[in-house]
Write a protein that holds these residues in place. Structure first.
Motif, PDB file in Angstrom:
ATOM      1  N   TYR A  88      53.083  39.539  34.564  1.00 18.54           N
ATOM      2  CA  TYR A  88      51.642  39.384  34.754  1.00 18.54           C
ATOM      3  C   TYR A  88      51.270  38.082  35.459  1.00 18.54           C
ATOM      4  CZ  TYR A  88      51.990  36.470  30.606  1.00 18.54           C
ATOM      5  OH  TYR A  88      52.335  35.500  29.710  1.00 18.54           O
ATOM      6  N   ALA A  89      52.210  37.190  35.713  1.00 23.54           N
ATOM      7  CA  ALA A  89      51.898  35.921  36.372  1.00 23.54           C
ATOM      8  C   ALA A  89      51.438  36.148  37.806  1.00 23.54           C
ATOM      9  CB  ALA A  89      53.100  34.994  36.342  1.00 23.54           C
ATOM     10  N   GLN A  90      52.086  37.073  38.518  1.00 22.84           N
ATOM     11  CA  GLN A  90      51.687  37.351  39.898  1.00 22.84           C
ATOM     12  C   GLN A  90      50.296  37.969  39.933  1.00 22.84           C
ATOM     13  OE1 GLN A  90      53.037  36.494  42.699  1.00 22.84           O
ATOM     14  NE2 GLN A  90      51.700  37.644  44.039  1.00 22.84           N
ATOM     15  N   LYS A  91      50.006  38.892  39.025  1.00 20.24           N
ATOM     16  CA  LYS A  91      48.669  39.516  38.979  1.00 20.24           C
ATOM     17  C   LYS A  91      47.605  38.480  38.622  1.00 20.24           C
ATOM     18  CE  LYS A  91      50.547  43.945  37.635  1.00 20.24           C
ATOM     19  NZ  LYS A  91      50.763  44.875  36.538  1.00 20.24           N
ATOM     20  N   PHE A  92      47.947  37.585  37.703  1.00 21.44           N
ATOM     21  CA  PHE A  92      47.017  36.535  37.317  1.00 21.44           C
ATOM     22  C   PHE A  92      46.735  35.601  38.485  1.00 21.44           C
ATOM     23  CE2 PHE A  92      46.404  32.256  35.410  1.00 21.44           C
ATOM     24  CZ  PHE A  92      45.163  32.495  34.843  1.00 21.44           C
ATOM     25  N   ALA A  93      47.781  35.235  39.231  1.00 22.73           N
ATOM     26  CA  ALA A  93      47.604  34.352  40.395  1.00 22.73           C
ATOM     27  C   ALA A  93      46.755  35.034  41.462  1.00 22.73           C
ATOM     28  CB  ALA A  93      48.957  33.950  40.966  1.00 22.73           C
ATOM     29  N   GLN A  94      46.957  36.325  41.686  1.00 18.62           N
ATOM     30  CA  GLN A  94      46.151  37.045  42.672  1.00 18.62           C
ATOM     31  C   GLN A  94      44.698  37.146  42.233  1.00 18.62           C
ATOM     32  OE1 GLN A  94      48.243  40.731  43.122  1.00 18.62           O
ATOM     33  NE2 GLN A  94      49.602  39.928  44.713  1.00 18.62           N
ATOM     34  N   THR A  95      44.460  37.320  40.936  1.00 14.44           N
ATOM     35  CA  THR A  95      43.087  37.368  40.419  1.00 14.44           C
ATOM     36  C   THR A  95      42.390  36.032  40.635  1.00 14.44           C
ATOM     37  OG1 THR A  95      43.776  38.952  38.739  1.00 14.44           O
ATOM     38  CG2 THR A  95      41.687  37.835  38.380  1.00 14.44           C
ATOM     39  N   VAL A  96      43.084  34.952  40.353  1.00 10.20           N
ATOM     40  CA  VAL A  96      42.493  33.624  40.540  1.00 10.20           C
ATOM     41  C   VAL A  96      42.256  33.352  42.021  1.00 10.20           C
ATOM     42  CG1 VAL A  96      42.921  31.154  40.258  1.00 10.20           C
ATOM     43  CG2 VAL A  96      43.412  32.707  38.395  1.00 10.20           C
ATOM     44  N   GLU A  97      43.187  33.781  42.883  1.00 18.16           N
ATOM     45  CA  GLU A  97      43.022  33.579  44.325  1.00 18.16           C
ATOM     46  C   GLU A  97      41.828  34.344  44.884  1.00 18.16           C
ATOM     47  OE1 GLU A  97      44.678  31.789  46.684  1.00 18.16           O
ATOM     48  OE2 GLU A  97      46.057  30.866  45.270  1.00 18.16           O
ATOM     49  N   SER A  98      41.483  35.476  44.251  1.00 18.78           N
ATOM     50  CA  SER A  98      40.365  36.278  44.752  1.00 18.78           C
ATOM     51  C   SER A  98      39.006  35.712  44.332  1.00 18.78           C
ATOM     52  CB  SER A  98      40.498  37.725  44.268  1.00 18.78           C
ATOM     53  OG  SER A  98      40.322  37.800  42.862  1.00 18.78           O
ATOM     54  N   ARG A  99      38.992  34.825  43.397  1.00 16.00           N
ATOM     55  CA  ARG A  99      37.747  34.202  42.932  1.00 16.00           C
ATOM     56  C   ARG A  99      37.328  33.075  43.874  1.00 16.00           C
ATOM     57  NH1 ARG A  99      36.576  38.143  39.915  1.00 16.00           N
ATOM     58  NH2 ARG A  99      37.621  38.350  37.927  1.00 16.00           N
ATOM     59  N   PRO A 100      36.058  32.654  43.794  1.00 16.89           N
ATOM     60  CA  PRO A 100      35.621  31.511  44.609  1.00 16.89           C
ATOM     61  C   PRO A 100      36.376  30.234  44.230  1.00 16.89           C
ATOM     62  CG  PRO A 100      33.728  32.668  43.700  1.00 16.89           C
ATOM     63  CD  PRO A 100      34.944  33.271  43.065  1.00 16.89           C
ATOM     64  N   GLN A 101      36.457  29.328  45.185  1.00 17.04           N
ATOM     65  CA  GLN A 101      37.203  28.086  44.987  1.00 17.04           C
ATOM     66  C   GLN A 101      36.630  27.232  43.849  1.00 17.04           C
ATOM     67  OE1 GLN A 101      39.708  26.528  47.005  1.00 17.04           O
ATOM     68  NE2 GLN A 101      40.042  28.325  48.272  1.00 17.04           N
ATOM     69  N   TRP A 102      35.318  27.255  43.666  1.00 17.89           N
ATOM     70  CA  TRP A 102      34.720  26.379  42.657  1.00 17.89           C
ATOM     71  C   TRP A 102      35.108  26.808  41.250  1.00 17.89           C
ATOM     72  CZ3 TRP A 102      31.376  28.210  39.000  1.00 17.89           C
ATOM     73  CH2 TRP A 102      30.750  29.435  39.244  1.00 17.89           C
ATOM     74  N   TRP A 103      35.489  28.074  41.047  1.00 20.55           N
ATOM     75  CA  TRP A 103      35.959  28.502  39.725  1.00 20.55           C
ATOM     76  C   TRP A 103      37.256  27.782  39.376  1.00 20.55           C
ATOM     77  CZ3 TRP A 103      35.320  34.074  37.705  1.00 20.55           C
ATOM     78  CH2 TRP A 103      33.997  34.483  37.847  1.00 20.55           C
ATOM     79  N   ARG A 104      38.152  27.741  40.350  1.00 19.93           N
ATOM     80  CA  ARG A 104      39.424  27.066  40.127  1.00 19.93           C
ATOM     81  C   ARG A 104      39.183  25.573  39.904  1.00 19.93           C
ATOM     82  NH1 ARG A 104      44.471  27.824  44.106  1.00 19.93           N
ATOM     83  NH2 ARG A 104      43.509  29.855  44.192  1.00 19.93           N
ATOM     84  N   ALA A 105      38.277  24.998  40.680  1.00 20.48           N
ATOM     85  CA  ALA A 105      37.972  23.568  40.534  1.00 20.48           C
ATOM     86  C   ALA A 105      37.431  23.275  39.137  1.00 20.48           C
ATOM     87  CB  ALA A 105      36.962  23.146  41.590  1.00 20.48           C
TER      88      ALA A 105
END
Length: 192
Positions: A88-105
């Protein structure tokens, strides 16, 4: 063997996002590199903080555990190739990558604060500080590209000409009905 090679290629390439095309390559890869570097040191210094169990320092142990978890989380987002055996790490990384940058920030900055509050030592500050700095870089990327010099000059010229004509731009309405200051004497009292 082809399945493994395809999986490795997908993990190393990562998702491509058209919205990131205007972000400079050095900022994009710098933030990712700082995230990987920070996650590694967060995990390393998290283990160091866990040695607080020898001195019976519960806040140090809890800070170390949180720091390890934050480091693993950031590592799985920034370098999913390091977690390739977790499905599930790859799916989780793809989900985070699809979100806007400010969410990750916001997520990185918020996740980096609790371990430092629990144990404000150098190990926590350095390990989580790198993750916080990664969040700041992603926040800068979410702001977008700066205007060109010519666009800024045109905006400044338009603002100054509007203010000279006595009109205000729509955003400049702090004091709409400002009256000039004047001295008003006290009222005249006829009884005195």
């Amino acid at each position: 063997m082809e399945g493994f090679a395809q999986k490795m290629t997908g993990l190393v390439a990562g998702p491509t996002d058209a919205a990131q095309s205007d972000i400079p390559w050095y900022l994009r890869y710098g933030a990712r590199g700082l995230g990987i570097f920070g996650a590694f040191f967060a995990i390393l210094f998290g283990f160091w903080n866990c040695f607080g169990v020898l001195t019976i320092n519960f806040s140090s142990v809890l800070s170390g555990i949180l720091q390890i978890l934050v480091g693993i989380l950031v590592m799985s987002i920034e370098a999913p190739v390091c977690c390739m055996f977790i499905d599930y790490a790859q799916k989780f990384a793809q989900t985070v990558e699809s979100r806007p940058q400010w969410w990750r920030a916001a997520g990185y900055c918020a996740a980096a604060i609790p371990p430092v509050l629990l144990e404000p030592g150098l190990a926590s500050i350095f390990g989580c500080g790198l993750i916080f700095a990664t969040g700041v870089l992603y926040g800068m990327m979410s702001l977008g590209k700066k205007a060109t010099l010519e666009q800024m000059r045109q905006a400044a010229a338009a603002t100054s000409s509007d203010n000279r004509n006595g009109t205000m731009r729509p955003g400049n309405n702090l004091v709409n009905n400002a009256q000039p200051l004047s001295f008003t004497p006290p009222p005249y009292d006829s009884n005195v």
